[in-house]
Design an enzyme around this catalytic site. Sequence first.
Site, PDB file in Angstrom:
ATOM      1  N   HIS A 222       0.812  -1.216   0.000  1.00 53.27           N
ATOM      2  CA  HIS A 222       0.000   0.000   0.000  1.00 53.27           C
ATOM      3  C   HIS A 222       0.846   1.266   0.000  1.00 53.27           C
ATOM      4  O   HIS A 222       0.603   2.169  -0.814  1.00 53.27           O
ATOM      5  CB  HIS A 222      -0.985   0.014   1.164  1.00 53.27           C
ATOM      6  CG  HIS A 222      -1.920   1.180   1.089  1.00 53.27           C
ATOM      7  ND1 HIS A 222      -2.980   1.224   0.216  1.00 53.27           N
ATOM      8  CD2 HIS A 222      -1.924   2.373   1.724  1.00 53.27           C
ATOM      9  CE1 HIS A 222      -3.607   2.380   0.320  1.00 53.27           C
ATOM     10  NE2 HIS A 222      -2.983   3.099   1.240  1.00 53.27           N
ATOM     11  N   TYR A 226       1.930   5.440  -2.369  1.00 48.13           N
ATOM     12  CA  TYR A 226       2.277   6.795  -1.940  1.00 48.13           C
ATOM     13  C   TYR A 226       3.725   7.143  -2.285  1.00 48.13           C
ATOM     14  O   TYR A 226       4.061   8.329  -2.421  1.00 48.13           O
ATOM     15  CB  TYR A 226       1.989   6.958  -0.448  1.00 48.13           C
ATOM     16  CG  TYR A 226       0.510   6.867  -0.196  1.00 48.13           C
ATOM     17  CD1 TYR A 226      -0.329   7.934  -0.520  1.00 48.13           C
ATOM     18  CD2 TYR A 226      -0.074   5.696   0.281  1.00 48.13           C
ATOM     19  CE1 TYR A 226      -1.695   7.839  -0.353  1.00 48.13           C
ATOM     20  CE2 TYR A 226      -1.442   5.591   0.451  1.00 48.13           C
ATOM     21  CZ  TYR A 226      -2.259   6.676   0.129  1.00 48.13           C
ATOM     22  OH  TYR A 226      -3.614   6.570   0.276  1.00 48.13           O
ATOM     23  N   HIS A 373      -8.381   1.048 -11.241  1.00 45.88           N
ATOM     24  CA  HIS A 373      -8.028   2.009 -10.189  1.00 45.88           C
ATOM     25  C   HIS A 373      -6.553   2.378 -10.271  1.00 45.88           C
ATOM     26  O   HIS A 373      -6.185   3.562 -10.187  1.00 45.88           O
ATOM     27  CB  HIS A 373      -8.348   1.406  -8.819  1.00 45.88           C
ATOM     28  CG  HIS A 373      -7.773   2.168  -7.674  1.00 45.88           C
ATOM     29  ND1 HIS A 373      -8.207   3.421  -7.315  1.00 45.88           N
ATOM     30  CD2 HIS A 373      -6.773   1.850  -6.801  1.00 45.88           C
ATOM     31  CE1 HIS A 373      -7.506   3.850  -6.269  1.00 45.88           C
ATOM     32  NE2 HIS A 373      -6.630   2.916  -5.949  1.00 45.88           N
ATOM     33  N   PHE A 374      -5.682   1.392 -10.446  1.00 40.53           N
ATOM     34  CA  PHE A 374      -4.250   1.684 -10.551  1.00 40.53           C
ATOM     35  C   PHE A 374      -3.940   2.525 -11.789  1.00 40.53           C
ATOM     36  O   PHE A 374      -3.024   3.350 -11.778  1.00 40.53           O
ATOM     37  CB  PHE A 374      -3.445   0.384 -10.592  1.00 40.53           C
ATOM     38  CG  PHE A 374      -3.310  -0.278  -9.257  1.00 40.53           C
ATOM     39  CD1 PHE A 374      -3.026   0.454  -8.120  1.00 40.53           C
ATOM     40  CD2 PHE A 374      -3.457  -1.649  -9.128  1.00 40.53           C
ATOM     41  CE1 PHE A 374      -2.905  -0.147  -6.887  1.00 40.53           C
ATOM     42  CE2 PHE A 374      -3.331  -2.268  -7.892  1.00 40.53           C
ATOM     43  CZ  PHE A 374      -3.060  -1.522  -6.758  1.00 40.53           C
ATOM     44  N   HIS A 375      -4.722   2.314 -12.855  1.00 39.13           N
ATOM     45  CA  HIS A 375      -4.493   3.124 -14.047  1.00 39.13           C
ATOM     46  C   HIS A 375      -4.952   4.567 -13.851  1.00 39.13           C
ATOM     47  O   HIS A 375      -4.463   5.466 -14.553  1.00 39.13           O
ATOM     48  CB  HIS A 375      -5.182   2.481 -15.256  1.00 39.13           C
ATOM     49  CG  HIS A 375      -4.409   1.354 -15.859  1.00 39.13           C
ATOM     50  ND1 HIS A 375      -4.389   0.095 -15.303  1.00 39.13           N
ATOM     51  CD2 HIS A 375      -3.590   1.298 -16.951  1.00 39.13           C
ATOM     52  CE1 HIS A 375      -3.610  -0.699 -16.033  1.00 39.13           C
ATOM     53  NE2 HIS A 375      -3.111   0.005 -17.033  1.00 39.13           N
ATOM     54  N   ARG A 438      -9.438  -9.949 -12.637  1.00 34.08           N
ATOM     55  CA  ARG A 438      -8.187  -9.214 -12.771  1.00 34.08           C
ATOM     56  C   ARG A 438      -7.123 -10.133 -13.368  1.00 34.08           C
ATOM     57  O   ARG A 438      -7.047 -11.312 -13.043  1.00 34.08           O
ATOM     58  CB  ARG A 438      -7.767  -8.744 -11.372  1.00 34.08           C
ATOM     59  CG  ARG A 438      -6.507  -7.930 -11.300  1.00 34.08           C
ATOM     60  CD  ARG A 438      -6.236  -7.595  -9.838  1.00 34.08           C
ATOM     61  NE  ARG A 438      -5.036  -6.775  -9.692  1.00 34.08           N
ATOM     62  CZ  ARG A 438      -4.528  -6.421  -8.522  1.00 34.08           C
ATOM     63  NH1 ARG A 438      -5.119  -6.811  -7.412  1.00 34.08           N
ATOM     64  NH2 ARG A 438      -3.437  -5.677  -8.459  1.00 34.08           N
ATOM     65  N   ARG A 439      -6.331  -9.607 -14.299  1.00 41.61           N
ATOM     66  CA  ARG A 439      -5.121 -10.257 -14.802  1.00 41.61           C
ATOM     67  C   ARG A 439      -5.369 -11.468 -15.686  1.00 41.61           C
ATOM     68  O   ARG A 439      -4.428 -12.170 -16.039  1.00 41.61           O
ATOM     69  CB  ARG A 439      -4.218 -10.708 -13.641  1.00 41.61           C
ATOM     70  CG  ARG A 439      -3.642  -9.579 -12.818  1.00 41.61           C
ATOM     71  CD  ARG A 439      -2.942 -10.128 -11.593  1.00 41.61           C
ATOM     72  NE  ARG A 439      -2.138  -9.116 -10.940  1.00 41.61           N
ATOM     73  CZ  ARG A 439      -1.848  -9.113  -9.657  1.00 41.61           C
ATOM     74  NH1 ARG A 439      -2.320 -10.071  -8.883  1.00 41.61           N
ATOM     75  NH2 ARG A 439      -1.101  -8.175  -9.142  1.00 41.61           N
TER      76      ARG A 439
END
Length: 551
Positions: A222, A226, A373-375, A438-439
């Site tokens: 996580h 950041y 979300h990561f994109h 996912r994936r």
Amino acid sequence: MEALKNFNPKDAKLVMAHFYVAFIALFIGAFAGLFQTLVRTGKLMLPASINYYQILTVHGVLLGLVLTTFFIIGFIFATQSKSCGTYSERERRYGWIGYWMMTIGTLISAIFILLGEATVLYTMYAPMMAHPLHYIGLTLVVVGSWVCGFVVFHRHFRWKKDNPEKVSPLLSFMGVSTMIMWLIACLGLAITVLVQIIPWSLGLIPTIDVLISRTLFWYFGHPLVYFWLLPAYAAWYVIIPKVIGGKIFSDSLARLSYILFILFSIPVGFHHQLLEPGIDPFWKFLQVVLTFLVVIPSLMTAFALFATFEIRGRELGATGLLGWWKKMPWKDVRFFAPFMGMLFFIPGGVGGLINASHQMNQVVHNTVWVTGHFHLTVASAVALTFFGVMYWMVPSITGRKLTPAINKLGLIQTWIWTIGMLFMSGSMHAAGLIGAPRRSAFSTYAGNEDTLAWIPYQIAQAVGGSILFIGALLVVYIFFYLAFKAPNGQEDFPIAETNNIAEPVPPIFENFKIWIAVCIALILFAYTIPFIDMIQNAPPGSPGWTSVIGR
């Protein structure tokens, strides 16, 4: 060259070495991303010698780890050199040592990914196992980044020693905060890799405790987000105000937001494990609460940024609530690219809250929603900000000019990236809501009538991926043009001053020892009892932690 009088050429060489690796990684990783999206439509078949999950790993490692880590460290080196003064020969020597450790580690890991010996979805996530040299290579990358981190620490505190009565430069403070968070976060990854995964992959131990390994991974996983985001925040807080002709809204608020990220971004890994057994629900709920506290510094950042825009807009004659909008330099790519990243981060933040929620997480867990979300976060908010930084930093430190033609091409590139990401991330979020995994490759669900609804979204992802590929090629071209072909000249290295009406920085904000101690206390509070439970209640047949460390 005239511009180099303002930036040490030896420091520039070190920074550019990091950027070269970053943009080569972007170039190769973009090809892997394009192939992924096309394969997921079922319209492209890879050669028998190439596995879908192999290119997935290439894409993830090169863009999620290599591009970001090299760019971030290059960015921190450059901003610290500019704000604190040039590095000493010793500091620079260790910077090069860290760089070569990361580069050699990247090459080792890349070799085994390309050989098909490390097809592990770019993670260090048991029970998937890669060749031990893959893990050793990535360990070199991490340890090399630590060496660079200690260079940043040393330069900062050398400045403090030379200027005992002054507040440290904000950009240097932000670089130190980012690397402190990174080093503390990497401890979990280091433990699972060195104590569990490498011995396991070498055959020294027969198996490992998967729950402990995954928990240590997500302790790191996580705050990795950041680590990507905080350098973008630094550009938003300090660089963008100068680009628009304004000033930093509040130095104190910016420092406080970084301190809060150190405190609240690490002891929250359980929110990635809400559906995993073996962790008491109380501790999951506690870490969900801590996760939501990270919203506070994000909202502080949004407030500071839009206050800066409004103040500058009113200085230029704007009136009304949104009058500043018309006064911003929309034709300056140094502003436009990061601003579009800011806009993407709004839905990205909302998606993060959904991912961290107990009930809503069950709807999207392990679906392509998470990838979307990561994109929005790293591939949009962070990437567009990094591109915006590159447009001025490369010519500034190499003694060249950002020409009007390249500025215009950068605007086009930003629009291409934005449109491509709307297709890509939007379709991923939509497909995730109806259960698309996912994936997964197309072959894993082809022929299943229940999954036919996913196909239009996979096609939309391919459209978005193709557009993004064009955007990636453009930004790589622009980078190398600015580095080698742009005309000689002097480009501004924009660092804003603090607004005169801002409150002075409280001395406690400069005392990193206090905040590191508080962070460690929060980590011990959030993880000690759960780890004891995991060890004492290991499932039958599990080696447990004690056998992993060689009892």
